[in-house]
Design an enzyme around this catalytic site. Structure first.
Site, PDB file in Angstrom:
ATOM      1  N   CYS A  43       0.822  -1.212   0.000  1.00 26.28           N
ATOM      2  CA  CYS A  43       0.000   0.000   0.000  1.00 26.28           C
ATOM      3  C   CYS A  43       0.853   1.258   0.000  1.00 26.28           C
ATOM      4  O   CYS A  43       0.671   2.149  -0.816  1.00 26.28           O
ATOM      5  CB  CYS A  43      -0.937  -0.015   1.212  1.00 26.28           C
ATOM      6  SG  CYS A  43      -1.813   1.538   1.428  1.00 26.28           S
ATOM      7  N   CYS A  48      -1.352   1.741  -3.163  1.00 29.37           N
ATOM      8  CA  CYS A  48      -2.355   2.800  -2.992  1.00 29.37           C
ATOM      9  C   CYS A  48      -1.772   4.218  -2.929  1.00 29.37           C
ATOM     10  O   CYS A  48      -2.242   5.116  -3.621  1.00 29.37           O
ATOM     11  CB  CYS A  48      -3.143   2.588  -1.703  1.00 29.37           C
ATOM     12  SG  CYS A  48      -3.468   0.872  -1.303  1.00 29.37           S
ATOM     13  N   LYS A  51       0.315   5.393  -6.009  1.00 29.08           N
ATOM     14  CA  LYS A  51      -0.673   5.413  -7.107  1.00 29.08           C
ATOM     15  C   LYS A  51      -1.507   6.691  -7.042  1.00 29.08           C
ATOM     16  O   LYS A  51      -1.687   7.381  -8.037  1.00 29.08           O
ATOM     17  CB  LYS A  51      -1.555   4.169  -7.002  1.00 29.08           C
ATOM     18  CG  LYS A  51      -2.679   4.022  -8.011  1.00 29.08           C
ATOM     19  CD  LYS A  51      -3.967   4.716  -7.647  1.00 29.08           C
ATOM     20  CE  LYS A  51      -4.539   4.438  -6.304  1.00 29.08           C
ATOM     21  NZ  LYS A  51      -5.084   3.102  -6.098  1.00 29.08           N
ATOM     22  N   TYR A 180      -8.943  -3.122 -10.991  1.00 29.96           N
ATOM     23  CA  TYR A 180      -8.553  -1.851 -10.375  1.00 29.96           C
ATOM     24  C   TYR A 180      -7.244  -1.309 -10.967  1.00 29.96           C
ATOM     25  O   TYR A 180      -7.152  -0.157 -11.361  1.00 29.96           O
ATOM     26  CB  TYR A 180      -8.261  -2.066  -8.887  1.00 29.96           C
ATOM     27  CG  TYR A 180      -9.421  -2.197  -7.948  1.00 29.96           C
ATOM     28  CD1 TYR A 180      -9.855  -1.116  -7.199  1.00 29.96           C
ATOM     29  CD2 TYR A 180     -10.046  -3.424  -7.742  1.00 29.96           C
ATOM     30  CE1 TYR A 180     -10.874  -1.239  -6.263  1.00 29.96           C
ATOM     31  CE2 TYR A 180     -11.064  -3.560  -6.812  1.00 29.96           C
ATOM     32  CZ  TYR A 180     -11.471  -2.466  -6.079  1.00 29.96           C
ATOM     33  OH  TYR A 180     -12.478  -2.592  -5.161  1.00 29.96           O
ATOM     34  N   GLU A 184      -6.842   1.971 -13.302  1.00 29.28           N
ATOM     35  CA  GLU A 184      -6.218   3.160 -12.701  1.00 29.28           C
ATOM     36  C   GLU A 184      -4.964   3.563 -13.472  1.00 29.28           C
ATOM     37  O   GLU A 184      -4.759   4.748 -13.777  1.00 29.28           O
ATOM     38  CB  GLU A 184      -5.883   2.884 -11.235  1.00 29.28           C
ATOM     39  CG  GLU A 184      -7.144   2.787 -10.381  1.00 29.28           C
ATOM     40  CD  GLU A 184      -6.887   2.541  -8.906  1.00 29.28           C
ATOM     41  OE1 GLU A 184      -7.810   2.781  -8.113  1.00 29.28           O
ATOM     42  OE2 GLU A 184      -5.780   2.097  -8.539  1.00 29.28           O
ATOM     43  N   HIS A 438     -26.443  22.635  -1.058  1.00 27.95           N
ATOM     44  CA  HIS A 438     -26.440  23.205  -2.399  1.00 27.95           C
ATOM     45  C   HIS A 438     -25.370  24.278  -2.541  1.00 27.95           C
ATOM     46  O   HIS A 438     -25.178  25.040  -1.607  1.00 27.95           O
ATOM     47  CB  HIS A 438     -27.824  23.822  -2.654  1.00 27.95           C
ATOM     48  CG  HIS A 438     -28.002  24.303  -4.053  1.00 27.95           C
ATOM     49  ND1 HIS A 438     -28.064  23.441  -5.128  1.00 27.95           N
ATOM     50  CD2 HIS A 438     -28.114  25.553  -4.539  1.00 27.95           C
ATOM     51  CE1 HIS A 438     -28.224  24.161  -6.235  1.00 27.95           C
ATOM     52  NE2 HIS A 438     -28.251  25.443  -5.898  1.00 27.95           N
ATOM     53  N   GLU A 443     -25.607  16.454  -3.550  1.00 25.24           N
ATOM     54  CA  GLU A 443     -27.011  16.719  -3.193  1.00 25.24           C
ATOM     55  C   GLU A 443     -27.963  15.846  -4.014  1.00 25.24           C
ATOM     56  O   GLU A 443     -29.087  15.577  -3.593  1.00 25.24           O
ATOM     57  CB  GLU A 443     -27.357  18.200  -3.333  1.00 25.24           C
ATOM     58  CG  GLU A 443     -27.391  18.717  -4.750  1.00 25.24           C
ATOM     59  CD  GLU A 443     -27.673  20.230  -4.810  1.00 25.24           C
ATOM     60  OE1 GLU A 443     -28.715  20.650  -4.309  1.00 25.24           O
ATOM     61  OE2 GLU A 443     -26.826  20.961  -5.368  1.00 25.24           O
TER      62      GLU A 443
HETATM   63  P1  NDP Z   1      -8.348  -7.380 -10.085  1.00 20.08           P
HETATM   64  O1  NDP Z   1      -8.767  -8.650  -9.461  1.00 20.08           O
HETATM   65  O2  NDP Z   1      -9.057  -6.119  -9.752  1.00 20.08           O
HETATM   66  O3  NDP Z   1      -8.371  -7.525 -11.652  1.00 20.08           O
HETATM   67  C1  NDP Z   1      -7.674  -8.533 -12.316  1.00 20.08           C
HETATM   68  C2  NDP Z   1      -8.007  -8.425 -13.769  1.00 20.08           C
HETATM   69  O4  NDP Z   1      -7.214  -9.332 -14.514  1.00 20.08           O
HETATM   70  C3  NDP Z   1      -9.468  -8.778 -14.063  1.00 20.08           C
HETATM   71  O5  NDP Z   1      -9.923  -7.879 -15.041  1.00 20.08           O
HETATM   72  C4  NDP Z   1      -9.371 -10.211 -14.572  1.00 20.08           C
HETATM   73  O6  NDP Z   1     -10.404 -10.521 -15.483  1.00 20.08           O
HETATM   74  C5  NDP Z   1      -8.047 -10.149 -15.320  1.00 20.08           C
HETATM   75  N1  NDP Z   1      -7.383 -11.438 -15.428  1.00 20.08           N
HETATM   76  C6  NDP Z   1      -7.031 -12.279 -14.441  1.00 20.08           C
HETATM   77  N2  NDP Z   1      -6.378 -13.344 -14.938  1.00 20.08           N
HETATM   78  C7  NDP Z   1      -6.312 -13.171 -16.279  1.00 20.08           C
HETATM   79  C8  NDP Z   1      -5.762 -13.928 -17.338  1.00 20.08           C
HETATM   80  N3  NDP Z   1      -5.152 -15.075 -17.128  1.00 20.08           N
HETATM   81  N4  NDP Z   1      -5.884 -13.444 -18.588  1.00 20.08           N
HETATM   82  C9  NDP Z   1      -6.518 -12.275 -18.828  1.00 20.08           C
HETATM   83  N5  NDP Z   1      -7.047 -11.517 -17.859  1.00 20.08           N
HETATM   84  C10 NDP Z   1      -6.952 -11.962 -16.601  1.00 20.08           C
HETATM   85  O7  NDP Z   1      -6.783  -7.294  -9.771  1.00 20.08           O
HETATM   86  P2  NDP Z   1      -5.731  -6.121  -9.923  1.00 20.08           P
HETATM   87  O8  NDP Z   1      -4.464  -6.775 -10.301  1.00 20.08           O
HETATM   88  O9  NDP Z   1      -6.250  -5.011 -10.754  1.00 20.08           O
HETATM   89  O10 NDP Z   1      -5.637  -5.599  -8.419  1.00 20.08           O
HETATM   90  C11 NDP Z   1      -5.343  -6.511  -7.362  1.00 20.08           C
HETATM   91  C12 NDP Z   1      -6.106  -6.154  -6.130  1.00 20.08           C
HETATM   92  O11 NDP Z   1      -5.570  -5.003  -5.561  1.00 20.08           O
HETATM   93  C13 NDP Z   1      -7.571  -5.836  -6.407  1.00 20.08           C
HETATM   94  O12 NDP Z   1      -8.385  -6.969  -6.289  1.00 20.08           O
HETATM   95  C14 NDP Z   1      -7.900  -4.817  -5.373  1.00 20.08           C
HETATM   96  O13 NDP Z   1      -8.519  -5.460  -4.292  1.00 20.08           O
HETATM   97  C15 NDP Z   1      -6.580  -4.220  -4.965  1.00 20.08           C
HETATM   98  N6  NDP Z   1      -6.494  -2.836  -5.458  1.00 20.08           N
HETATM   99  C16 NDP Z   1      -7.343  -1.905  -4.958  1.00 20.08           C
HETATM  100  C17 NDP Z   1      -7.296  -0.613  -5.401  1.00 20.08           C
HETATM  101  C18 NDP Z   1      -8.254   0.380  -4.850  1.00 20.08           C
HETATM  102  O14 NDP Z   1      -8.833   0.131  -3.805  1.00 20.08           O
HETATM  103  N7  NDP Z   1      -8.459   1.513  -5.517  1.00 20.08           N
HETATM  104  C19 NDP Z   1      -6.340  -0.183  -6.414  1.00 20.08           C
HETATM  105  C20 NDP Z   1      -5.513  -1.244  -6.890  1.00 20.08           C
HETATM  106  C21 NDP Z   1      -5.597  -2.513  -6.426  1.00 20.08           C
HETATM  107  P3  NDP Z   1     -11.857 -10.959 -14.977  1.00 20.08           P
HETATM  108  O15 NDP Z   1     -12.530  -9.733 -14.475  1.00 20.08           O
HETATM  109  O16 NDP Z   1     -12.481 -11.472 -16.247  1.00 20.08           O
HETATM  110  O17 NDP Z   1     -11.652 -12.011 -13.956  1.00 20.08           O
END
Ligand code: NDP
Length: 461
Positions: A43, A48, A51, A180, A184, A438, A443
């Site tokens: 983080c 986080c 980022k 995410y 982002e 407002h 709102e």
């Molecule tokens: P996420 O789980 O959010 O997303 C992973 C993405 O990768 C999904 O779109 C998934 O597709 C895709 N994916 C997974 N495996 C494959 C594959 N083999 N081939 C193609 N696509 C694939 O993970 P992130 O890596 O983005 O982030 C990790 C974690 O970190 C998040 O779950 C979140 O909890 C945390 N995070 C939170 C943030 C925040 O609070 N703002 C910011 C950044 C991270 P599908 O949807 O189809 O499964």
């Protein structure tokens, strides 16, 4: 006095581990914490916090453009990536210092080494080879980016870890994933002037969010100039003179300076000595825990991303505090995963708490959906073509608001406060009785009097 060296040994100095160690030490326990990389964990060091700093940096070009509509003439502007990275690094170093200061102030012993389990009460410190013992052990080693080893050429790709330290800002980037991190970073790099393509295997980005927001964000990103390729995956990445060449399943060949894989995160459990200690993991390598974060070994707990429950910093911290209650305050406390507010720091931002419309439709017989889509006041003079979306999902029977979803400026800030109202069980009538403030965008949340539509037995009526 127990015969162990410590009452508590924490492996991993991220959000969950540091909170556990600091609070336990402040209760007078003899605590040591070991971290192999940098205190603060994902983080603070490469997640986080940096980022969000990058998100701020990437928004300025729009601020400069918007300023004209308000009478300003903005001179020539330019962006210096190295300066941003250096400023970010200085801030992260400061925060890391604060984490350590907090631990030292509570009298926790800070160890800068990898630590591995030898048995259920013994830990080996990799730097010195020394072994120490502890009555209780907490594993909070977090996760790491999925390297997608099945992709030929994955070694030419970077993860979010490296994105924070690129030597140069690339001219173009392809980001794989639709979660995410992918979303982002697509907005960050685009905002900093990089030609950006997002490639996602599913039908629509951000699969776990409300459909309206997913579509709204997708359209807004495309309107800004981000290329989004859904229903597609990378098949091969190769490196040549002029950069990287990518073969996709459905969109032919792409070229990019950098390829960023954001395909989820794996738990950090390899080589931790879990087998030696008898700690069970699941098929993804995540440590299996019970409702109180206890592993199958009585004195060993695990919390945060290494358990792959909900991968969010505040959740890891909450699990740490529940552990403290359970283990040291004789008050067994289960972490509460209901109604976790969350934000995607995209541009526009997403802020959400509770159930998406589709999910709510499966759980409740009848829903009222209140939806507003409007141009925010600031966009009138700036001339920016942007729309905010606000949506409340209400269980018609109990009148409870079971989901609140926002797309637009400060959506994350609003979602934090909406989290309180949903947690308190507020009904739509409570929203209606709340005076509007407002002129704000928020709102709208208290002035949507008539449902936009209803969902009955999962179907829109
Ligand atoms: P996420 O789980 O959010 O997303 C992973 C993405 O990768 C999904 O779109 C998934 O597709 C895709 N994916 C997974 N495996 C494959 C594959 N083999 N081939 C193609 N696509 C694939 O993970 P992130 O890596 O983005 O982030 C990790 C974690 O970190 C998040 O779950 C979140 O909890 C945390 N995070 C939170 C943030 C925040 O609070 N703002 C910011 C950044 C991270 P599908 O949807 O189809 O499964």
């Amino acid at each position: 006095m127990s015969s162990y060296d410590y009452d508590l040994f924490v492996i991993g100095g991220g959000s969950g581990g540091v909170r556990t160690a600091r609070v336990a030490a402040s209760l007078g326990k003899r605590v040591a914490i070991a971290e192999e990389y940098r205190y603060g964990g994902t983080c603070v060091i490469r997640g986080c916090v940096p980022k969000k700093l990058f998100v701020y940096a990437s928004q300025f070009h729009e601020h400069f453009e918007d300023a004209e509509g308000f009478g300003w003439t903005v001179g020539e502007s330019s962006f210096n990536w190295k300066k941003l990275v250096a400023a970010k690094d200085a801030e992260i170093a400061r925060l890391e210092g604060l984490y350590k200061k907090g631990l030292a102030g509570a009298n926790a012993e800070i160890l800068e080494t990898r630590a591995e389990l030898v048995d259920a009460h013994t830990v080996r410190l990799a730097k010195t080879g020394q072994t120490v013992t502890a009555k209780t052990i907490v594993i909070a080693t977090g996760g790491r980016p999925n390297p997608h080893v099945a992709l030929p050429g994955h070694e030419f790709c970077i993860s979010s870890n490296e994105a924070f330290h690129l030597e140069e800002l690339p001219k173009s980037i392809v980001i794989a994933g639709g979660g995410y991190i992918a979303v982002e970073f697509a907005n960050i790099f685009h905002g900093l002037g990089v030609e950006t393509t997002l490639i996602y295997r599913g039908a629509e980005i951000l699969s776990r969010f409300d459909e309206d927001l997913r579509r709204g964000l997708h359209e807004a990103m495309v309107a800004k100039g981000i290329r989004i390729l859904c229903h597609d995956t990378l098949q091969k990445v190769s490196k040549g003179e002029g950069g990287l060449t990518l073969e996709t399943m459905n969109n032919g060949t792409l070229q990019a300076g950098v390829v960023l894989l954001a395909l989820g995160r794996d738990p950090n459990t390899e080589g931790l000595g879990l087998e030696a200690a008898g700690v069970a993991v699941d098929e993804r390598g995540a440590i299996i825990v019970d409702d109180y974060s206890r592993t199958n070994v009585e004195n060993i707990y695990a919390l945060g991303d290494v358990t792959n429950r909900v991968q969010l910093t505040p959740v890891a911290i909450h699990e740490a505090m529940c552990f403290i209650e359970t283990e040291y305050k004789n008050n067994p406390t289960r972490p509460d995963y209901e109604l976790i507010p969350t934000a995607v720091f995209s541009q526009p931002e997403i802020g959400t708490v509770g159930l998406a419309e589709e999910e709510a439709g499966k759980r409740y017989g009848e829903l009222e959906v209140y939806r507003a889509q409007f141009r925010p006041l600031k966009a009138t003079l700036s001339g920016r073509a942007e729309r905010m979306i606000m949506k409340l999902i209400v269980d018609a029977a109990s009148r409870k608001v079971v989901g609140a979803h926002i797309l637009g400026h400060d959506a994350g800030e609003m979602a934090q406060l909406l989290g309180i109202t949903l947690k308190a069980g507020c009904t739509k009538d409570d929203f209606d009785q709340t005076m509007a403030l407002h002129p704000t965008a928020a709102e709208e949340l208290v002035t949507m009097y008539a449902p936009s539509y209803r969902i009955r037995e999962g179907k829109r009526v």
